[in-house]
Design a protein around this motif. Structure first.
Motif, mmCIF file in Angstrom:
data_model
loop_
_atom_site.group_PDB
_atom_site.id
_atom_site.type_symbol
_atom_site.label_atom_id
_atom_site.label_comp_id
_atom_site.label_asym_id
_atom_site.label_seq_id
_atom_site.Cartn_x
_atom_site.Cartn_y
_atom_site.Cartn_z
ATOM 1 N N LEU A 1 0.828 -1.209 0.000
ATOM 2 C CA LEU A 1 0.000 0.000 0.000
ATOM 3 C C LEU A 1 0.860 1.257 0.000
ATOM 4 C CD1 LEU A 1 -2.667 -1.177 2.587
ATOM 5 C CD2 LEU A 1 -3.077 -0.765 0.156
ATOM 6 N N ASN B 1 -8.277 -1.085 5.674
ATOM 7 C CA ASN B 1 -7.799 -0.638 4.361
ATOM 8 C C ASN B 1 -8.833 -0.755 3.253
ATOM 9 O OD1 ASN B 1 -4.863 0.149 4.680
ATOM 10 N ND2 ASN B 1 -4.948 -1.792 5.771
ATOM 11 N N SER C 1 -13.577 3.725 -1.565
ATOM 12 C CA SER C 1 -13.731 5.139 -1.911
ATOM 13 C C SER C 1 -13.366 5.412 -3.367
ATOM 14 C CB SER C 1 -12.911 6.021 -0.970
ATOM 15 O OG SER C 1 -11.531 5.843 -1.184
ATOM 16 N N TYR C 2 -12.473 4.620 -3.944
ATOM 17 C CA TYR C 2 -12.141 4.783 -5.365
ATOM 18 C C TYR C 2 -13.039 3.923 -6.255
ATOM 19 C CZ TYR C 2 -8.116 7.525 -4.064
ATOM 20 O OH TYR C 2 -7.313 8.512 -3.562
ATOM 21 N N ASN D 1 1.263 3.987 -3.062
ATOM 22 C CA ASN D 1 1.019 5.401 -2.782
ATOM 23 C C ASN D 1 2.241 6.241 -3.169
ATOM 24 O OD1 ASN D 1 -0.734 7.474 -1.607
ATOM 25 N ND2 ASN D 1 0.892 7.647 -0.096
ATOM 26 N N GLN E 1 -13.507 10.372 0.526
ATOM 27 C CA GLN E 1 -12.362 9.709 1.141
ATOM 28 C C GLN E 1 -11.226 9.495 0.156
ATOM 29 O OE1 GLN E 1 -13.738 6.121 3.007
ATOM 30 N NE2 GLN E 1 -14.130 7.179 4.916
ATOM 31 N N HIS E 2 -11.497 9.625 -1.134
ATOM 32 C CA HIS E 2 -10.397 9.439 -2.080
ATOM 33 C C HIS E 2 -9.554 10.704 -2.133
ATOM 34 C CE1 HIS E 2 -13.727 10.977 -4.522
ATOM 35 N NE2 HIS E 2 -12.815 11.503 -5.298
ATOM 36 N N ILE E 3 -8.362 10.557 -2.655
ATOM 37 C CA ILE E 3 -7.391 11.642 -2.669
ATOM 38 C C ILE E 3 -7.909 12.818 -3.456
ATOM 39 C CG2 ILE E 3 -5.054 12.300 -3.354
ATOM 40 C CD1 ILE E 3 -4.261 9.388 -3.018
ATOM 41 N N LYS F 1 -11.600 0.538 3.051
ATOM 42 C CA LYS F 1 -12.255 1.831 2.832
ATOM 43 C C LYS F 1 -11.557 2.614 1.722
ATOM 44 C CE LYS F 1 -13.682 1.742 7.575
ATOM 45 N NZ LYS F 1 -13.284 2.070 8.914
ATOM 46 N N ILE F 2 -10.237 2.413 1.599
ATOM 47 C CA ILE F 2 -9.489 3.071 0.513
ATOM 48 C C ILE F 2 -9.994 2.532 -0.827
ATOM 49 C CG2 ILE F 2 -7.222 3.444 -0.521
ATOM 50 C CD1 ILE F 2 -6.052 2.953 2.338
#
Length: 160
Positions: free
Chosen positions: A48, A114, A120-121, A52, A158-160, A116-117
């Motif tokens: 991860l 994790n 969110s995408y 990133n 929640q996404h970037i 949730k990452i």
């Protein structure tokens, strides 16, 4: 002491040895399983963080990823090609984590914290577009999980 007594003592001693060996092996297996889960957790976190870092170290790629998630149609042909490969890596990384979670080779908390990452995408327009066109290249168990993600249950933003 006759031979029957000697034989009985030898059998009892041998049985005790076998029992002690089994207890020792059980402890070693438990320690090995714990070490494997720890190693898998560390490997997951490393993947991860590496992904990133890969995205953030290339500002153009970070932009392609972010823009593609929000509005894939706004990307040019070359940018869309990059976006497809970035999403492939992203979803494959999470597929790997999910399969380890499913096989119980990592603690549930690793997946729960994790996922949730991923979600969110996954709910973005670009994420949905990618998944619709490429889901067949993923493990059926991951496909089933992914297809059950509900937009209404994922916290937006929640996404970037």
């Amino acid at each position: 002491m006759d031979w029957n007594t000697v034989s009985a003592v030898a059998e009892v001693t041998g049985s005790i040895g076998v029992i002690l060996s089994l207890i020792y092996l059980a402890k070693e297996v438990k320690i090995g399983a714990k070490n494997l889960r720890t190693s898998m957790r560390d490997s997951t976190f490393h993947s991860l963080m590496e992904w990133n870092y890969y995205i953030m170290s290339d500002t153009d790629l970070a932009w392609v990823f972010q823009q593609g998630c929000e509005n894939i149609e706004s990307l040019g042909e070359k940018e869309r090609a990059r976006y497809v490969h970035v999403m492939y890596s992203f979803f494959k990384m999470f597929e790997n984590v999910y399969l380890h979670y499913s096989d119980k080779s990592i603690d549930n908390s690793v997946w729960e914290h994790n996922r949730k990452i991923l979600e969110s995408y996954a709910i973005t327009k670009g994420g949905q577009h990618y998944w619709k066109n490429r889901k067949a290249i993923f493990d059926p168990r991951f496909q089933l999980y992914f297809d059950q993600i509900k937009v209404s249950e994922v916290v937006p933003g929640q996404h970037i």
